[in-house]
Design a protein around this motif. Structure first.
Motif, PDB file in Angstrom:
ATOM      1  N   LEU A   1       0.951   5.566  -0.133  1.00 47.74           N
ATOM      2  CA  LEU A   1       0.259   6.850  -0.043  1.00 47.74           C
ATOM      3  C   LEU A   1       1.079   7.875  -0.818  1.00 47.74           C
ATOM      4  O   LEU A   1       2.275   8.032  -0.563  1.00 47.74           O
ATOM      5  CB  LEU A   1       0.127   7.304   1.414  1.00 47.74           C
ATOM      6  CG  LEU A   1      -0.392   8.727   1.614  1.00 47.74           C
ATOM      7  CD1 LEU A   1      -1.841   8.865   1.122  1.00 47.74           C
ATOM      8  CD2 LEU A   1      -0.303   9.144   3.087  1.00 47.74           C
TER       9      LEU A   1
ATOM     10  N   GLN B   1      -7.756   4.558   5.117  1.00 43.91           N
ATOM     11  CA  GLN B   1      -7.195   3.767   4.009  1.00 43.91           C
ATOM     12  C   GLN B   1      -5.871   3.090   4.384  1.00 43.91           C
ATOM     13  O   GLN B   1      -5.378   2.258   3.650  1.00 43.91           O
ATOM     14  CB  GLN B   1      -6.924   4.673   2.801  1.00 43.91           C
ATOM     15  CG  GLN B   1      -8.089   5.519   2.359  1.00 43.91           C
ATOM     16  CD  GLN B   1      -8.978   4.776   1.381  1.00 43.91           C
ATOM     17  OE1 GLN B   1      -8.554   3.792   0.781  1.00 43.91           O
ATOM     18  NE2 GLN B   1     -10.200   5.230   1.232  1.00 43.91           N
TER      19      GLN B   1
ATOM     20  N   THR C   1      -6.824   4.989  -5.692  1.00 45.68           N
ATOM     21  CA  THR C   1      -7.901   5.783  -5.095  1.00 45.68           C
ATOM     22  C   THR C   1      -7.421   7.223  -5.033  1.00 45.68           C
ATOM     23  O   THR C   1      -6.389   7.500  -4.408  1.00 45.68           O
ATOM     24  CB  THR C   1      -8.195   5.306  -3.647  1.00 45.68           C
ATOM     25  OG1 THR C   1      -8.474   3.906  -3.689  1.00 45.68           O
ATOM     26  CG2 THR C   1      -9.363   6.061  -3.037  1.00 45.68           C
TER      27      THR C   1
ATOM     28  N   LYS D   1       0.836  -1.199   0.000  1.00 45.15           N
ATOM     29  CA  LYS D   1       0.000   0.000   0.000  1.00 45.15           C
ATOM     30  C   LYS D   1       0.876   1.255   0.000  1.00 45.15           C
ATOM     31  O   LYS D   1       1.783   1.378   0.836  1.00 45.15           O
ATOM     32  CB  LYS D   1      -0.901  -0.021   1.228  1.00 45.15           C
ATOM     33  CG  LYS D   1      -2.201   0.663   0.986  1.00 45.15           C
ATOM     34  CD  LYS D   1      -3.271   0.165   1.918  1.00 45.15           C
ATOM     35  CE  LYS D   1      -4.629   0.430   1.294  1.00 45.15           C
ATOM     36  NZ  LYS D   1      -5.702   0.220   2.222  1.00 45.15           N
TER      37      LYS D   1
ATOM     38  N   VAL E   1      -3.072   5.134  -2.792  1.00 39.53           N
ATOM     39  CA  VAL E   1      -3.999   6.185  -2.374  1.00 39.53           C
ATOM     40  C   VAL E   1      -3.269   7.489  -2.633  1.00 39.53           C
ATOM     41  O   VAL E   1      -2.123   7.656  -2.206  1.00 39.53           O
ATOM     42  CB  VAL E   1      -4.357   6.053  -0.875  1.00 39.53           C
ATOM     43  CG1 VAL E   1      -5.241   7.213  -0.433  1.00 39.53           C
ATOM     44  CG2 VAL E   1      -5.044   4.718  -0.609  1.00 39.53           C
TER      45      VAL E   1
END
Ligand code: SAM
Length: 212
Positions: free
Chosen positions: A56, A121, A105, A54, A79
């Motif tokens: 960011l 998230q 996203t 993941k 994200v």
């Protein structure tokens, strides 16, 4: 980096897909500051080595780096945050042209205001800071609590077109910005919870590894 060497390295970089080339041209024409080619190649290679699940990103612009990360890391979720309405809309349009819609996203808003939404998230294995340069320390402090153990923070523009080594800068706004970037760099390099190295590639990329 010296111009000739820089051009040489860029000339060796593989051609991107037609959509990425179109976005690079759009960015050049509309003055959208997407990551420099050599810089993003290094970032992508580091991410391939790290294999974050993941990511960011703070600073989507038109979605270029988010899409390049999605392509390089097909198993990752990204994200990304953008505060500018027009750029946000353009990012949504660009992502909709691809198979990355389930991977990326895009959150609209100021990264300094939407922490609660972003937190839902997280956590994140990597954070990529590429937004307002004067706010880097605030982005770092706000979002690193969402970083997983031994996660990485990548920060772009830490050498700001080489201005960090200029002795005199006439423009007051730029001088203040440079001063903030230099403070950030020194603070980051001495941060006891992170091990940081700065690579003079693209606009300067800092790589910070969380120590626990
Ligand atoms: N990462 C993008 C790429 O390489 O394709 C480029 C991002 S561009 C350098 C920086 C973007 O961050 C701009 O589009 C700007 O509107 C956005 N931005 C700046 N400060 C922000 C903030 N506080 N919150 C959200 N977005 C911000």
């Amino acid at each position: 980096m010296k111009d000739a060497i820089h051009s040489y390295v860029e000339s060796l970089i593989k051609k991107r897909s037609p959509l990425f080339i179109e976005m690079e041209k759009y960015a050049a024409v509309h003055n959208v500051p997407i990551m420099e080619l050599a810089g993003i190649e290094v970032l992508l290679q580091l991410l391939r080595m790290q294999q974050p699940k993941k990511i960011l990103e703070i600073g989507t612009a038109i979605g270029y780096s988010a899409m390049r990360m999605a392509e390089a890391l097909p198993d990752s979720q990204i994200v990304t945050i953008e505060r500018d309405d027009e750029r946000y809309d353009q990012a949504i349009i660009n992502i909709a042209k691809t198979d990355f819609t389930n991977q990326i996203t895009v959150l609209k808003g100021d990264a300094l205001d939407i922490f609660k939404v972003v937190k839902e998230q997280g956590p994140f294995d990597a954070i990529f800071i590429d937004a307002a340069k004067g706010q880097y320390m605030r982005f770092f402090e706000l979002y690193t609590p969402l970083l997983t153990k031994n996660g990485y923070v990548y920060t772009d523009n830490v050498l700001f077109k080489g201005l960090v080594v200029e002795e005199t800068i006439d423009n007051k706004r730029i001088r203040n910005l440079v001063s903030k970037i230099k403070k950030y760099n020194e603070w980051l390099m001495n941060h006891e919870d992170y091990l940081t190295t700065i690579i003079p590639v693209g606009d300067g990329l800092a790589i910070s590894r969380k120590l626990s």
